[in-house]
Enzyme design. Structure first.
Site, mmCIF file in Angstrom:
data_model
loop_
_atom_site.group_PDB
_atom_site.id
_atom_site.type_symbol
_atom_site.label_atom_id
_atom_site.label_comp_id
_atom_site.label_asym_id
_atom_site.label_seq_id
_atom_site.Cartn_x
_atom_site.Cartn_y
_atom_site.Cartn_z
ATOM 1 N N ASP A 140 52.648 45.565 39.354
ATOM 2 C CA ASP A 140 51.592 44.812 39.017
ATOM 3 C C ASP A 140 50.386 45.559 38.937
ATOM 4 O O ASP A 140 50.078 46.178 40.179
ATOM 5 C CB ASP A 140 51.448 43.468 39.778
ATOM 6 C CG ASP A 140 50.372 42.517 39.332
ATOM 7 O OD1 ASP A 140 49.690 43.228 38.321
ATOM 8 O OD2 ASP A 140 50.224 41.458 39.756
ATOM 9 N N TYR A 186 51.803 47.422 43.989
ATOM 10 C CA TYR A 186 50.976 46.092 43.812
ATOM 11 C C TYR A 186 49.708 46.617 43.831
ATOM 12 O O TYR A 186 48.749 46.898 44.811
ATOM 13 C CB TYR A 186 51.139 44.945 44.834
ATOM 14 C CG TYR A 186 50.281 43.736 44.647
ATOM 15 C CD1 TYR A 186 50.075 43.363 43.552
ATOM 16 C CD2 TYR A 186 49.684 43.211 45.713
ATOM 17 C CE1 TYR A 186 49.272 42.061 43.271
ATOM 18 C CE2 TYR A 186 49.077 42.232 45.543
ATOM 19 C CZ TYR A 186 48.869 41.522 44.360
ATOM 20 O OH TYR A 186 48.131 40.454 44.209
#
Length: 257
Positions: free
Chosen positions: A154, A117
């Protein structure tokens, strides 16, 4: 083997609503990389998977996880925390990024599966230097892993204009600045963007804002990726029909011998 990455934006919520159960039942991933689990302990759920988690010190924030089917005999790989280039720049200067549970790495059959992330640069772009340092550090981390790499997560950046619905309006918006795009392009010199390589001209998104019915209007961004080194994935798909988060999963297949 099916590999999927999904920013669930709160794991407990997608479990409670039944969204994760529906996803697992329909798509049957063997390895699931998740981001923004926002938990400090794992849910008692899906016993067919062994779960490896990295939690943020801040409650209800960030966090990553890798779920692997029990029969696949996964082993966790430790992520180094602390010194970067001889200084603790990512921890001391930039808000303890390495204490935010942003990376989980698990080895299965000699392949490193990494859930990540990536920190965003904030609306006012004050975190651009943080992001640049992170990109440099994280690529070095991936490069030094022993064996092939499948990294999903992400990345908080759309690389090319085709990767977002409104590139002109978002020029120099966080997630589409020259600095962030250059950082991701640097990754892609040595790593394959699996979905894009299979879909060079396709415009499809993995994230939509909560505002102005963006998902309904399909005003989105492609900021979630599966990238690889030393191993081939095929049949990459963005699962736009999956509900439960402001992001949707990306899935591909790996022939792990």
């Amino acid at each position: 083997m099916r590999v999927a990455t999904w920013n669930v934006n709160g794991l407990r919520a997608v479990v409670k609503r039944g969204d994760l159960e529906r996803f697992l039942d329909e798509y049957q991933p063997d390895v699931l990389l998740m981001q923004e689990i926002k938990m400090n302990e794992m849910v008692d759920y899906a016993p067919e998977y062994e779960k490896f988690d990295s939690y943020a010190l801040k409650k209800g924030y960030s966090g990553t996880s890798v779920w692997v089917r029990l029969e696949m005999k996964a082993v966790r790989e430790e992520v180094p925390v602390g010194d970067v280039d001889g200084e603790s720049e990512l921890t001391d200067k930039y808000g303890d990024l390495l204490d935010e549970g942003r990376i989980t790495t698990v080895k299965v059959g000699g392949v490193n599966f990494v859930s990540v992330y990536v920190p965003n640069s904030k609306r006012d772009l004050t975190r651009i230097p943080v992001r640049q340092k992170w990109d440099e550090w994280f690529k070095k981390y991936l490069d030094e892993l022993d064996g092939p790499v499948v990294c999903g997560g992400d990345f908080n950046v759309a690389v090319e204009e085709i990767d977002l619905a409104r590139p002109k309006e978002n020029r120099n918006t966080h997630g589409f600045t020259d600095e962030e795009r250059a950082g991701m392009r640097n990754f892609l010199k040595d790593y394959q963007d699996v979905w894009r390589e299979e879909n060079p001209d396709k415009q499809q998104y993995t994230w939509w804002s909560h505002f102005a019915r963006a998902r309904e209007k399909n005003i989105g961004w492609r900021i979630d990726y599966l990238i690889t080194r030393g191993v081939e994935l095929s049949n990459a798909r963005i699962l736009g029909e999956v509900l439960g988060s402001d992001h949707v999963p990306v899935m591909a297949e790996l022939d792990l011998k």
